[in-house]
Design an enzyme around this catalytic site. Structure first.
Site, PDB file in Angstrom:
ATOM      1  N   LYS A   1       3.069  11.379 -11.214  1.00 45.88           N
ATOM      2  CA  LYS A   1       2.269  10.505 -12.086  1.00 45.88           C
ATOM      3  C   LYS A   1       3.045   9.213 -12.280  1.00 45.88           C
ATOM      4  CE  LYS A   1      -0.690  13.465 -14.846  1.00 45.88           C
ATOM      5  NZ  LYS A   1      -1.005  13.945 -16.205  1.00 45.88           N
ATOM      6  N   GLU A  13      -4.766  17.007 -11.180  1.00 43.64           N
ATOM      7  CA  GLU A  13      -5.219  17.361 -12.532  1.00 43.64           C
ATOM      8  C   GLU A  13      -6.720  17.582 -12.615  1.00 43.64           C
ATOM      9  OE1 GLU A  13      -2.958  15.439 -15.742  1.00 43.64           O
ATOM     10  OE2 GLU A  13      -4.773  15.493 -16.933  1.00 43.64           O
ATOM     11  N   HIS A  40      -0.217  16.070 -26.170  1.00 42.29           N
ATOM     12  CA  HIS A  40      -0.273  14.663 -25.780  1.00 42.29           C
ATOM     13  C   HIS A  40      -1.504  13.930 -26.313  1.00 42.29           C
ATOM     14  CE1 HIS A  40       3.031  15.814 -23.234  1.00 42.29           C
ATOM     15  NE2 HIS A  40       3.142  14.609 -22.730  1.00 42.29           N
ATOM     16  N   LYS A  47       6.781  23.233 -13.628  1.00 42.13           N
ATOM     17  CA  LYS A  47       6.013  22.039 -13.252  1.00 42.13           C
ATOM     18  C   LYS A  47       5.739  22.013 -11.754  1.00 42.13           C
ATOM     19  CE  LYS A  47       4.985  17.351 -14.036  1.00 42.13           C
ATOM     20  NZ  LYS A  47       5.157  16.174 -14.849  1.00 42.13           N
ATOM     21  N   ASN A 102      -0.454  18.480 -20.652  1.00 47.96           N
ATOM     22  CA  ASN A 102      -0.751  17.505 -21.705  1.00 47.96           C
ATOM     23  C   ASN A 102      -0.772  18.138 -23.090  1.00 47.96           C
ATOM     24  OD1 ASN A 102      -1.038  15.414 -19.838  1.00 47.96           O
ATOM     25  ND2 ASN A 102      -3.153  16.025 -19.412  1.00 47.96           N
ATOM     26  N   GLU A 112       9.570  17.912 -24.834  1.00 51.82           N
ATOM     27  CA  GLU A 112       8.889  18.290 -23.589  1.00 51.82           C
ATOM     28  C   GLU A 112       9.358  19.666 -23.110  1.00 51.82           C
ATOM     29  OE1 GLU A 112       6.425  16.771 -21.971  1.00 51.82           O
ATOM     30  OE2 GLU A 112       6.476  14.672 -22.580  1.00 51.82           O
ATOM     31  N   ARG A 119      -3.271  21.534 -14.259  1.00 51.80           N
ATOM     32  CA  ARG A 119      -2.256  20.530 -14.597  1.00 51.80           C
ATOM     33  C   ARG A 119      -2.467  19.935 -15.985  1.00 51.80           C
ATOM     34  NH1 ARG A 119       0.705  15.965 -10.861  1.00 51.80           N
ATOM     35  NH2 ARG A 119       1.917  15.083 -12.565  1.00 51.80           N
ATOM     36  N   HIS A 179       8.234   8.845 -27.281  1.00 50.68           N
ATOM     37  CA  HIS A 179       7.209   9.672 -26.655  1.00 50.68           C
ATOM     38  C   HIS A 179       7.409  11.163 -26.959  1.00 50.68           C
ATOM     39  CE1 HIS A 179       4.326  11.210 -23.812  1.00 50.68           C
ATOM     40  NE2 HIS A 179       5.269  11.893 -23.196  1.00 50.68           N
ATOM     41  N   ARG A 232       0.823  -1.235   0.000  1.00 53.55           N
ATOM     42  CA  ARG A 232       0.000   0.000   0.000  1.00 53.55           C
ATOM     43  C   ARG A 232       0.846   1.268   0.000  1.00 53.55           C
ATOM     44  NH1 ARG A 232      -3.097  -3.207   3.565  1.00 53.55           N
ATOM     45  NH2 ARG A 232      -4.923  -4.020   2.481  1.00 53.55           N
ATOM     46  N   HIS A 244      -0.230  10.785 -27.969  1.00 50.61           N
ATOM     47  CA  HIS A 244      -0.532   9.434 -27.469  1.00 50.61           C
ATOM     48  C   HIS A 244      -1.203   8.585 -28.544  1.00 50.61           C
ATOM     49  CE1 HIS A 244      -0.366  10.399 -22.869  1.00 50.61           C
ATOM     50  NE2 HIS A 244       0.815  10.382 -23.437  1.00 50.61           N
TER      51      HIS A 244
HETATM   52  N1  GLY Z   1       3.430  14.806 -17.720  1.00 47.29           N
HETATM   53  C1  GLY Z   1       2.246  15.494 -17.403  1.00 47.29           C
HETATM   54  C2  GLY Z   1       1.990  15.623 -15.938  1.00 47.29           C
HETATM   55  O1  GLY Z   1       2.826  15.261 -15.150  1.00 47.29           O
HETATM   56  O2  GLY Z   1       0.948  16.063 -15.542  1.00 47.29           O
END
Ligand code: GLY
Length: 372
Positions: free
Chosen positions: A145, A239, A250, A229, A247, A187, A243, A268, A123, A254
């Site tokens: 994430k 998010e 993305h 960030k 993306n 990025e 946040r 990526h 956990r 993606h």
């Molecule tokens: N890579 C996007 C985020 O961390 O929200």
């Protein structure tokens, strides 16, 4: 050694991001304070292990920390149920518990996978990110994430779990292949595009020198991206709002990664770069920004020898409907609607729900037609 320090401010889950040249050697001393007992489990991949694992373990030994390592195959395909199972069983076999520490030592794949394994083991055990790729240093190692891919889409299985510390050793960026470095640069550009026009201006001037190895410029870029960030994550950890701007590029990216099998055809960061161009093309097609914006994004990425077009991807791609079906699997689907990050200008992005899908299709049709 000059070390820049910044804090991700999340109350009891706050942590430091430390940026410097040579931090891998100092990792033992850096992480000692986090440990209940003197045991760490290192998760890494074959490439990173070959280049840097001896340095990391020597530093841990010097701090009298007991360590063991699991070395996984490199690449996005390791973000799978099978590898997660293998890693989890290994951690249990190593008797890693809540007083111990998992070190995610590698790029974005290792960071996401090892962070997720730590999040679900007993956990939740603590982990430290030691990112070794540009992509991981500026983005994926920060913000908690974690997760793996499903055959149906990227990062569909995962958890938010914050690391206890991020150690970004900018010295190791020298050992990346030019392709990996420049994919990570996608990025970096994203941060300028989403909210810092000054950073984008700076990259237009300094990007070439940064890519050629200038350590001060690399430090500046990594620090600025981490600052942006850290601020966004502190304001919106899970998010629910801001946040999502991270993306940018993305949703398209993606889908392209899914269409190309998450492999060597498209990394990526390359998908993100093409996705940023498409996001600006879509913004322009919706009348939100001037044509100069996508042109400027494309020009800078081209200047950096980055992929910008669907025609830069080798092999077949699905048609626009096929790509849109892949987008619909993305996490960024809200109440059955595609969510895009659009822009009014460079450095001025926003979250848009309910975008007219006919316009999305026409942007993709045009991009696909240019392949023929
Ligand atoms: N890579 C996007 C985020 O961390 O929200």
């Amino acid at each position: 050694m000059t070390v820049d320090n910044m804090r991700v401010d999340l109350g009891a889950r706050s942590y430091d991001i430390r940026i410097g040249d040579g931090l891998i050697d100092a990792a033992g001393a850096e992480i000692c304070a986090l440990l209940g007992r003197r045991k760490v489990a290192i998760v890494t991949d074959q490439n990173v292990a070959g280049l840097h694992l001896d340095r990391l373990t020597a530093g841990l030994d010097a701090a009298r920390l007991q360590s063991s390592s699991l070395i996984l195959p490199p690449g996005e395909l390791s973000k799978s149920w099978q590898t997660l199972e293998k890693l989890s069983e290994w951690l249990i076999g190593e008797q890693i518990g809540r007083d111990d520490l998992v070190i995610a030592f590698g790029g974005g794949v290792i960071g996401d996978l090892a962070g997720f394994a730590a999040a679900i083991l007993r956990r939740g055990v603590r982990f430290v990110q030691i990112p070794t790729s540009l992509l991981a240093q500026v983005d994926s190692s920060v913000g908690g994430k974690t997760g793996i891919n499903s055959p149906q889409g990227k990062n569909l299985i995962g958890a938010f779990a914050q690391p206890g510390l991020v150690l970004a050793d900018i010295g190791v960026l020298d050992t990346l292949t030019p392709r990996d470095f420049i994919a990570g640069y996608g990025e970096v550009v994203k941060y300028g595009l989403l909210g810092d026009a000054g950073l984008f201006d700076w990259l237009e001037i300094n990007g070439k020198a940064l890519a050629a190895g200038d350590i001060d410029r690399r430090r500046h870029a990594v620090r600025r991206c981490c600052e942006i960030k850290a601020g966004i994550v502190a304001r919106d950890e899970h998010e629910h709002g801001e946040r999502a701007l991270l993306n940018l590029g993305h949703t398209f990216g993606h889908a392209l990664e899914a269409a190309t099998g998450y492999g060597d055809r498209l990394l990526h960061g390359e998908g993100v770069a093409i996705g940023c161009v498409l996001a600006f093309e879509l913004s322009q097609a919706l009348g939100l920004c001037s044509q100069e914006c996508p042109s400027r994004v494309r020009a800078h990425l081209r200047q950096m020898n980055m992929m910008t077009e669907l025609s830069d991807i080798k092999g077949d791609l699905p048609d626009a409907n096929g790509l849109m079906a892949l987008m619909a699997q993305d996490k960024k689907v809200q109440a059955g609607k595609l969510r895009f990050i659009l822009a009014r200008d460079i450095g001025d992005s926003f979250v848009a729900d309910g975008v007219d899908l006919d316009v999305v299709k026409s942007v993709l049709d045009a991009a696909l037609a240019a392949r023929r």
